[in-house]
Motif scaffolding. Sequence first.
Motif, short mmCIF file in Angstrom:
data_model
loop_
_atom_site.label_atom_id
_atom_site.label_comp_id
_atom_site.label_asym_id
_atom_site.label_seq_id
_atom_site.Cartn_x
_atom_site.Cartn_y
_atom_site.Cartn_z
N GLY A 68 3.78 5.77 -5.57
CA GLY A 68 3.90 5.65 -7.02
C GLY A 68 5.12 4.85 -7.45
O GLY A 68 5.68 5.10 -8.53
N VAL A 69 5.54 3.90 -6.63
CA VAL A 69 6.71 3.08 -6.99
C VAL A 69 6.23 1.90 -7.83
O VAL A 69 5.55 1.00 -7.33
N GLU A 70 6.55 1.89 -9.08
CA GLU A 70 6.13 0.83 -10.01
C GLU A 70 7.05 0.83 -11.21
O GLU A 70 7.13 1.86 -11.87
N PRO A 71 7.81 -0.23 -11.49
CA PRO A 71 7.90 -1.47 -10.70
C PRO A 71 8.72 -1.27 -9.42
O PRO A 71 9.31 -0.21 -9.23
N GLY A 119 0.83 -1.21 0.00
CA GLY A 119 0.00 0.00 0.00
C GLY A 119 0.86 1.26 0.00
O GLY A 119 0.58 2.21 -0.73
N VAL A 120 1.91 1.27 0.81
CA VAL A 120 2.79 2.44 0.88
C VAL A 120 3.51 2.63 -0.45
O VAL A 120 3.62 3.76 -0.96
N LEU A 121 3.98 1.54 -1.05
CA LEU A 121 4.65 1.64 -2.36
C LEU A 121 3.69 2.23 -3.40
O LEU A 121 4.07 3.06 -4.23
N ALA A 122 2.44 1.77 -3.33
CA ALA A 122 1.44 2.29 -4.28
C ALA A 122 1.21 3.78 -4.03
O ALA A 122 1.16 4.58 -4.97
#
Length: 415
Positions: free
Chosen positions: A174-177, A168-171
């Motif tokens: 905006g960390v992708e990938p 959730g925190v990565l999302a």
Amino acid sequence: MAATGTDRLTPFEEARELILARARRLDAEPVPLREALGRVTAADVRASAPVPGFDNSAMDGFAVRAADLAGAGAAAPVTLVVVDESRAGHPASRPVGAGEAIAISTGAVLPAGADAVVMVEKAERAGDTVKVAGPIAAGTAVRRAGDDVAAGELVLPAGTPVGPAELGVLAELGVEPVPCRRRPRLAVVVSGDELVGPTEPLAPGQIRDANAHTLRALAERAGAEVVAEARVGDDPDATRAALAAALAGADLVVISGGISVGAHDHVKGALAELGVEQVFWRIAFKPGKPTWFGVAEDDGPLVLGLPGNPVSAMVCFTLLAWPAIRAMLGVSAPPRRTVAILDDECEREPNRLHAVRCRLALHPDGWHAHSTGAQASHVLTSMVGAEAVALIPAGDGPLGAGEEVEVELLPYAQG
Ligand code: AMP
Ligand code: MG
């Protein structure tokens, strides 16, 4: 070669250190966010922008200027003119002026000019006006930009296991990938003429192979990728061929059975012929005394030879291979231990640490360890429901109920 004497049993902690010393952190690879659950981050994740990204409302209500309500009270309510609305995803198009309010939803942008939110339950709306019967402190029900994460803040250091919250925190950031460690490639070889699969007919003296399943499950729970599985009989050539194939594509080869001193134990000989250097053989530990560890030539794959007894295989994988897999993934947290009071008398081994499988329960006087029952190394049901191993130091005679011992949590059993 270290610690290879034929008589000396390598102490358990030393065995674990010798394995960890050879476990190299693997490379990083980009992993889509949707597939990152259970992976381990390979780079520090910093916030490129604050979270929340803007001042917003913690409540449904009315964005106001606190100064306008300074004199408000039950006997002297203040009436403000509602001039606009700020909804989640749809900011208001104008600021709040003196004597004005803007209707606002939870999570909506706090309009310019406003410094507090009157919750809807404390406001009386009538057409284009709202009546408020009390003062409000500036900042009430306002969530400030960056009050969760400041811009530039280190949020997840490299080596963080990705669980639901981390996803959730990565999302949010905006960390992708997601940069993650490559999963260790693990080959599982089970050896023994007596082994058959779960639905094959049982000839006299045959048993069903449990270790292929427990070891694969443990490997996957630890975060490894099982790239090869093989079952091999008690034959030197077949054992060498199976191990050669396993070594070819793996970071870690785990083999069960055939590692002891029986006439039909061929694993050590096969590994020697394949150039796998022995680091230790036989540990001062129960269950799993015959455990063998070595490293293939040129810093190649690690090889862990486990006794075939299903409890020994599971316990030694969990306490020795699991930390190695985690180290390859860049996780540095040591195995979790605590102190517990024994509910049962436990046998001490004269020269070996004895790991007694147990369940844990919290009592008013602290954690208690309750044995899962018969502790022989073929009694696989003693692993069912086990949450920890109580570490009974070497000594003479039993250790009585009520004694305090260290317990190590079985990492796969958490949650
Ligand atoms: P070994 O280490 O080969 O001497 O085997 C020790 C004991 O473990 C023997 O009773 C074997 O039958 C048993 N065993 C070996 N491999 C397995 C396996 N894959 N699943 C269940 N039991 C096994
Ligand atoms: Mg055997």
